[in-house]
Design a protein around this motif. Structure first.
Motif, PDB file in Angstrom:
ATOM      1  N   SER A  40       0.845  -1.190   0.000  1.00  0.00           N
ATOM      2  CA  SER A  40       0.000   0.000   0.000  1.00  0.00           C
ATOM      3  C   SER A  40       0.886   1.248   0.000  1.00  0.00           C
ATOM      4  O   SER A  40       1.962   1.271   0.574  1.00  0.00           O
ATOM      5  CB  SER A  40      -0.925   0.006   1.208  1.00  0.00           C
ATOM      6  OG  SER A  40      -0.167   0.242   2.356  1.00  0.00           O
ATOM      7  N   ILE A  41       0.417   2.257  -0.726  1.00  0.00           N
ATOM      8  CA  ILE A  41       1.242   3.468  -0.823  1.00  0.00           C
ATOM      9  C   ILE A  41       0.926   4.376   0.356  1.00  0.00           C
ATOM     10  O   ILE A  41      -0.164   4.897   0.459  1.00  0.00           O
ATOM     11  CB  ILE A  41       0.917   4.258  -2.097  1.00  0.00           C
ATOM     12  CG1 ILE A  41       0.588   3.316  -3.231  1.00  0.00           C
ATOM     13  CG2 ILE A  41       2.047   5.179  -2.458  1.00  0.00           C
ATOM     14  CD1 ILE A  41       0.133   4.057  -4.446  1.00  0.00           C
ATOM     15  N   ALA A  86       9.395   4.565  -6.438  1.00  0.00           N
ATOM     16  CA  ALA A  86      10.488   3.647  -6.783  1.00  0.00           C
ATOM     17  C   ALA A  86      11.619   4.368  -7.515  1.00  0.00           C
ATOM     18  O   ALA A  86      12.794   4.075  -7.319  1.00  0.00           O
ATOM     19  CB  ALA A  86       9.952   2.485  -7.614  1.00  0.00           C
ATOM     20  N   ILE A  87      11.254   5.343  -8.334  1.00  0.00           N
ATOM     21  CA  ILE A  87      12.305   6.057  -9.079  1.00  0.00           C
ATOM     22  C   ILE A  87      13.216   6.850  -8.134  1.00  0.00           C
ATOM     23  O   ILE A  87      14.363   7.159  -8.459  1.00  0.00           O
ATOM     24  CB  ILE A  87      11.691   6.971 -10.177  1.00  0.00           C
ATOM     25  CG1 ILE A  87      12.758   7.279 -11.229  1.00  0.00           C
ATOM     26  CG2 ILE A  87      11.109   8.250  -9.597  1.00  0.00           C
ATOM     27  CD1 ILE A  87      12.228   7.840 -12.520  1.00  0.00           C
ATOM     28  N   LEU A  88      12.698   7.131  -6.935  1.00  0.00           N
ATOM     29  CA  LEU A  88      13.506   7.857  -5.935  1.00  0.00           C
ATOM     30  C   LEU A  88      14.099   6.900  -4.896  1.00  0.00           C
ATOM     31  O   LEU A  88      14.518   7.320  -3.818  1.00  0.00           O
ATOM     32  CB  LEU A  88      12.658   8.936  -5.255  1.00  0.00           C
ATOM     33  CG  LEU A  88      12.148  10.059  -6.175  1.00  0.00           C
ATOM     34  CD1 LEU A  88      11.191  10.995  -5.432  1.00  0.00           C
ATOM     35  CD2 LEU A  88      13.320  10.857  -6.756  1.00  0.00           C
ATOM     36  N   ASN A 140       4.416  -5.598  -7.174  1.00  0.00           N
ATOM     37  CA  ASN A 140       5.573  -6.488  -7.310  1.00  0.00           C
ATOM     38  C   ASN A 140       5.529  -7.393  -8.535  1.00  0.00           C
ATOM     39  O   ASN A 140       6.458  -8.139  -8.791  1.00  0.00           O
ATOM     40  CB  ASN A 140       5.903  -7.251  -6.023  1.00  0.00           C
ATOM     41  CG  ASN A 140       4.662  -7.767  -5.361  1.00  0.00           C
ATOM     42  OD1 ASN A 140       3.690  -8.046  -6.050  1.00  0.00           O
ATOM     43  ND2 ASN A 140       4.675  -7.882  -4.043  1.00  0.00           N
ATOM     44  N   SER A 141       4.441  -7.316  -9.315  1.00  0.00           N
ATOM     45  CA  SER A 141       4.534  -7.879 -10.665  1.00  0.00           C
ATOM     46  C   SER A 141       3.898  -6.881 -11.632  1.00  0.00           C
ATOM     47  O   SER A 141       3.116  -6.019 -11.233  1.00  0.00           O
ATOM     48  CB  SER A 141       3.865  -9.243 -10.746  1.00  0.00           C
ATOM     49  OG  SER A 141       2.502  -9.116 -10.474  1.00  0.00           O
ATOM     50  N   LEU A 142       4.259  -7.050 -12.896  1.00  0.00           N
ATOM     51  CA  LEU A 142       3.922  -6.028 -13.891  1.00  0.00           C
ATOM     52  C   LEU A 142       2.413  -5.887 -14.139  1.00  0.00           C
ATOM     53  O   LEU A 142       1.724  -6.878 -14.356  1.00  0.00           O
ATOM     54  CB  LEU A 142       4.633  -6.370 -15.212  1.00  0.00           C
ATOM     55  CG  LEU A 142       4.523  -5.311 -16.295  1.00  0.00           C
ATOM     56  CD1 LEU A 142       5.404  -4.111 -15.976  1.00  0.00           C
ATOM     57  CD2 LEU A 142       4.913  -5.898 -17.655  1.00  0.00           C
ATOM     58  N   GLU A 168       7.607   1.447 -11.089  1.00  0.00           N
ATOM     59  CA  GLU A 168       6.598   0.924 -10.153  1.00  0.00           C
ATOM     60  C   GLU A 168       5.966  -0.355 -10.690  1.00  0.00           C
ATOM     61  O   GLU A 168       4.968  -0.836 -10.140  1.00  0.00           O
ATOM     62  CB  GLU A 168       5.490   1.960  -9.919  1.00  0.00           C
ATOM     63  CG  GLU A 168       5.944   3.328  -9.438  1.00  0.00           C
ATOM     64  CD  GLU A 168       6.384   3.351  -7.970  1.00  0.00           C
ATOM     65  OE1 GLU A 168       6.128   2.364  -7.237  1.00  0.00           O
ATOM     66  OE2 GLU A 168       6.986   4.364  -7.568  1.00  0.00           O
ATOM     67  N   ASN A 169       6.491  -0.854 -11.818  1.00  0.00           N
ATOM     68  CA  ASN A 169       5.929  -2.032 -12.479  1.00  0.00           C
ATOM     69  C   ASN A 169       4.580  -1.780 -13.152  1.00  0.00           C
ATOM     70  O   ASN A 169       3.703  -2.652 -13.186  1.00  0.00           O
ATOM     71  CB  ASN A 169       5.789  -3.206 -11.507  1.00  0.00           C
ATOM     72  CG  ASN A 169       7.054  -4.033 -11.461  1.00  0.00           C
ATOM     73  OD1 ASN A 169       7.713  -4.215 -12.481  1.00  0.00           O
ATOM     74  ND2 ASN A 169       7.391  -4.520 -10.266  1.00  0.00           N
TER      75      ASN A 169
END
Ligand SMILES: *Cc1c(COP(=O)(O)O)cnc(C)c1O
Length: 398
Positions: free
Chosen positions: A5-6, A13-15, A22-24, A325-326
């Protein structure tokens, strides 16, 4: 699929944070019917050995003609071949007006018929063929306008017919995106000489591979039926040079079952779209494809336009943020057809301002009928965070 959960404070994720998925999350997944729904018909087909262009193709043609409210629906192997055969049967000549903001196959079908595409611009809000740019390109060599219902958004069917009438042109539709869309509560068929739909895996109604040519013109329908069978009317004395564009029974069986499920899927899809719209609309620098008030779109794709000055990042960076973030996304249609290698050198290029702008600012987000609502909420939240943390993201990438 487990979901992290965010938290408001959670890092993108880029930071350096953990990806939210966790999967695409793919762009699309084909809408297939439950296997149980097609099992009996498949078994029957396997035991009869009639695997192509037989009773289920015929049944699908009947059901689709009813659904679309046209006299004839002809099943073909895919939309591209449907367009090629239909254009040939209409005996179009010379130059055809076509938008560049479309999928390559719209234009390929013209080239396979030795026609010259005249690329015109699209409207900056609807992304559909721009009427104001059509008339200035009409010359004595023009024989037709090909319009495309981009992402399922109905093109201006009535106005297109007016222009066509004024200049004695034909209107044909690449309706690949538009099964499930409507204009004034009517499905998008019977407006032009023909509408050609795609039933390929990324479209809203799926056959596996497949296409439908819808028309009220009997001669045209008959000719496509012969044309999809090499041009052979049944006596092996070919009337013209056709193709093999027959639909498999397996495809027809899948499409028949999917057609039954379509109404409830369209309701679900609408709900998913509204979720995207509600959760993205207040983010500065994001805008959406405009759907006119008499129109209903099946949203074959859900697209956003990113204004980097207001959003803080361009769409390429946003795509990267999502990727980390997939989450899949697609720059679609980029490059537009007139800038693709196959076309750029050979055809005269005008400055298609809206087409170039949209193709450089657009991003399509994941959408499929059975997508989870909370996945959409998470995607929207990531986009919002990308906006909030735009300066840090830019710094990180510099
Ligand atoms: C998908 C698509 C096609 C091609 O359809 P197929 O069934 O794959 O041949 C043609 N035009 C447009 C606009 C499309 O999106």
């Amino acid at each position: 699929m487990k979901l992290t959960s965010i938290k408001e404070s959670g890092k993108l994720a880029i930071l350096g944070g953990k990806p939210v998925f966790n999967s695409l999350i793919p762009m699309v997944r084909p809408s297939l019917p439950p296997f149980k729904g097609i099992e009996n018909r498949l078994k029957e087909t396997f035991s009869s050995g009639l695997v192509t262009n037989a009773k289920y193709v015929e049944l699908l043609e009947k059901k689709i003609a009813q659904y679309l409210n046209v006299k004839h629906a002809v099943c073909v192997a895919n939309c591209t071949l449907g367009l090629i055969l239909g254009i040939k049967a209409l005996k179009l000549k010379g130059k055809i007006i076509v938008p560049s903001f479309t999928f390559c196959a719209s234009v390929h079908a013209l080239i396979w018929n030795n026609l010259t595409p005249i690329f015109v611009d699209c409207h900056q809000e609807t992304f559909n063929i721009d009427l104001t740019s059509i008339e200035k390109y009409i010359t004595k060599d023009t024989s037709a306008i090909m319009a495309v219902h981009i992402f399922g958004n109905p093109a201006q069917v009535e106005e297109l017919n007016k222009i066509a009438h004024k200049y004695s042109l034909k209107v044909i539709y690449d309706a690949a995106h538009a099964f499930g869309s409507s204009y004034k509560n009517k499905p998008l068929a019977g407006f032009g000489e023909m509408e050609v739909f795609s039933l390929s895996p990324t479209k809203v109604l799926v056959a596996g591979e497949g296409g439908i040519v819808a028309t009220n013109n009997k001669r045209l329908a008959d000719e496509i039926r012969i044309g999809r069978d090499y041009g052979n009317p049944g006596n092996y004395n070919c009337e013209f040079v056709g193709l093999n564009a027959r639909m498999l029974e397996i495809s027809a069986i899948i499409a028949l079952e999917n057609l039954e499920l379509l109404p409830e899927r369209l309701v679900k899809r609408k709900k998913l779209i509204n979720l995207y719209l509600d959760n993205l609309k207040n983010i500065p620098g994001i805008s959406f494809q405009k759907i006119e008030k008499d129109s209903s779109s099946c949203y074959k794709d859900f697209a956003i336009l990113i204004d980097p000055a207001k959003f803080g990042l361009d769409r390429n960076i946003l795509a990267l943020v999502l990727e980390k973030e997939n989450i899949s996304s697609r720059k679609y249609f980029f490059p537009p057809v007139h800038k693709q290698n196959a076309y750029e050198k050979e055809f005269i290029q005008e400055n298609l301002v809206n087409t170039n702008f949209i193709s450089e600012h657009i991003l399509c987000l994941p959408l499929y009928n059975h997508m989870k609502e909370k996945d959409i909420l998470n995607i929207c939240q990531i986009i919002k965070k990308a906006y909030q943390y735009a300066p840090s993201i830019k710094e990180k990438l510099s």
